[in-house]
Design a protein around this motif. Sequence first.
Motif, mmCIF file in Angstrom:
data_model
loop_
_atom_site.group_PDB
_atom_site.id
_atom_site.type_symbol
_atom_site.label_atom_id
_atom_site.label_comp_id
_atom_site.label_asym_id
_atom_site.label_seq_id
_atom_site.Cartn_x
_atom_site.Cartn_y
_atom_site.Cartn_z
ATOM 1 N N ASP A 185 0.828 -1.205 0.000
ATOM 2 C CA ASP A 185 0.000 0.000 0.000
ATOM 3 C C ASP A 185 0.863 1.256 0.000
ATOM 4 O O ASP A 185 0.599 2.209 -0.744
ATOM 5 N N GLU A 186 1.891 1.270 0.829
ATOM 6 C CA GLU A 186 2.773 2.435 0.927
ATOM 7 C C GLU A 186 3.533 2.655 -0.382
ATOM 8 O O GLU A 186 3.633 3.785 -0.880
ATOM 9 N N LEU A 187 4.059 1.582 -0.951
ATOM 10 C CA LEU A 187 4.784 1.713 -2.219
ATOM 11 C C LEU A 187 3.857 2.180 -3.341
ATOM 12 O O LEU A 187 4.248 3.010 -4.166
ATOM 13 N N SER A 188 2.640 1.672 -3.360
ATOM 14 C CA SER A 188 1.669 2.089 -4.365
ATOM 15 C C SER A 188 1.346 3.577 -4.226
ATOM 16 O O SER A 188 1.289 4.310 -5.223
ATOM 17 N N ARG A 189 1.150 4.014 -2.994
ATOM 18 C CA ARG A 189 0.860 5.432 -2.750
ATOM 19 C C ARG A 189 2.023 6.310 -3.193
ATOM 20 O O ARG A 189 1.841 7.318 -3.867
ATOM 21 N N ARG A 190 3.245 5.882 -2.846
ATOM 22 C CA ARG A 190 4.417 6.663 -3.201
ATOM 23 C C ARG A 190 4.633 6.701 -4.711
ATOM 24 O O ARG A 190 4.997 7.738 -5.273
ATOM 25 N N LEU A 191 4.398 5.583 -5.377
ATOM 26 C CA LEU A 191 4.548 5.530 -6.831
ATOM 27 C C LEU A 191 3.532 6.444 -7.503
ATOM 28 O O LEU A 191 3.868 7.186 -8.431
ATOM 29 N N SER A 192 2.305 6.420 -7.020
ATOM 30 C CA SER A 192 1.277 7.303 -7.578
ATOM 31 C C SER A 192 1.662 8.766 -7.408
ATOM 32 O O SER A 192 1.459 9.587 -8.309
ATOM 33 N N GLU A 193 2.227 9.080 -6.251
ATOM 34 C CA GLU A 193 2.666 10.458 -5.991
ATOM 35 C C GLU A 193 3.786 10.858 -6.954
ATOM 36 O O GLU A 193 3.778 11.957 -7.516
ATOM 37 N N ILE A 194 4.735 9.980 -7.163
ATOM 38 C CA ILE A 194 5.842 10.254 -8.089
ATOM 39 C C ILE A 194 5.316 10.425 -9.513
ATOM 40 O O ILE A 194 5.711 11.358 -10.227
ATOM 41 N N GLU A 195 4.417 9.540 -9.923
ATOM 42 C CA GLU A 195 3.847 9.640 -11.270
ATOM 43 C C GLU A 195 3.092 10.941 -11.450
ATOM 44 O O GLU A 195 3.181 11.578 -12.504
ATOM 45 N N SER A 196 2.347 11.358 -10.425
ATOM 46 C CA SER A 196 1.609 12.622 -10.500
ATOM 47 C C SER A 196 2.559 13.803 -10.641
ATOM 48 O O SER A 196 2.321 14.724 -11.435
ATOM 49 N N ARG A 197 3.651 13.781 -9.879
ATOM 50 C CA ARG A 197 4.638 14.868 -9.963
ATOM 51 C C ARG A 197 5.287 14.901 -11.346
ATOM 52 O O ARG A 197 5.495 15.973 -11.914
ATOM 53 N N MET A 198 5.621 13.721 -11.867
ATOM 54 C CA MET A 198 6.253 13.662 -13.189
ATOM 55 C C MET A 198 5.294 14.164 -14.267
ATOM 56 O O MET A 198 5.696 14.892 -15.172
ATOM 57 N N LEU A 199 4.027 13.783 -14.175
ATOM 58 C CA LEU A 199 3.031 14.228 -15.138
ATOM 59 C C LEU A 199 2.860 15.739 -15.053
ATOM 60 O O LEU A 199 2.782 16.423 -16.076
ATOM 61 N N LYS A 200 2.851 16.269 -13.839
ATOM 62 C CA LYS A 200 2.713 17.723 -13.654
ATOM 63 C C LYS A 200 3.925 18.444 -14.253
ATOM 64 O O LYS A 200 3.770 19.454 -14.920
ATOM 65 N N GLN A 201 5.122 17.900 -14.029
ATOM 66 C CA GLN A 201 6.318 18.516 -14.595
ATOM 67 C C GLN A 201 6.287 18.474 -16.113
ATOM 68 O O GLN A 201 6.668 19.435 -16.770
ATOM 69 N N THR A 202 5.812 17.384 -16.672
ATOM 70 C CA THR A 202 5.709 17.257 -18.135
ATOM 71 C C THR A 202 4.704 18.259 -18.659
ATOM 72 O O THR A 202 4.948 18.940 -19.656
ATOM 73 N N ASP A 203 3.552 18.375 -17.983
ATOM 74 C CA ASP A 203 2.532 19.328 -18.405
ATOM 75 C C ASP A 203 3.030 20.767 -18.270
ATOM 76 O O ASP A 203 2.776 21.604 -19.131
ATOM 77 N N ASP A 204 3.766 21.059 -17.198
ATOM 78 C CA ASP A 204 4.301 22.405 -16.998
ATOM 79 C C ASP A 204 5.360 22.732 -18.054
ATOM 80 O O ASP A 204 5.459 23.874 -18.501
#
Length: 75
Positions: free
Chosen positions: A53-72
Amino acid sequence: MKAHIGVDADRASSLSERGMAVLEGVAAGEIAPSTAAELLSGLGAISKIVEVDELSRRLSEIESRMLKQTDDGQS
């Protein structure tokens, strides 16, 4: 017939503390070693679930940050 085994929630809040409480129960003669082995096995299974659960949450957070950086970066 199965005996009820309680662990004081105030005394054992983390998984490792619960494991220690089980071992203390064995040392005090309150829990049979075979029962303790089953309890510790269950705690081990729970710890794996918590870890996933913790790894899944952390991975989702990383993916969201990467997507935001790509969009920015494309703006």
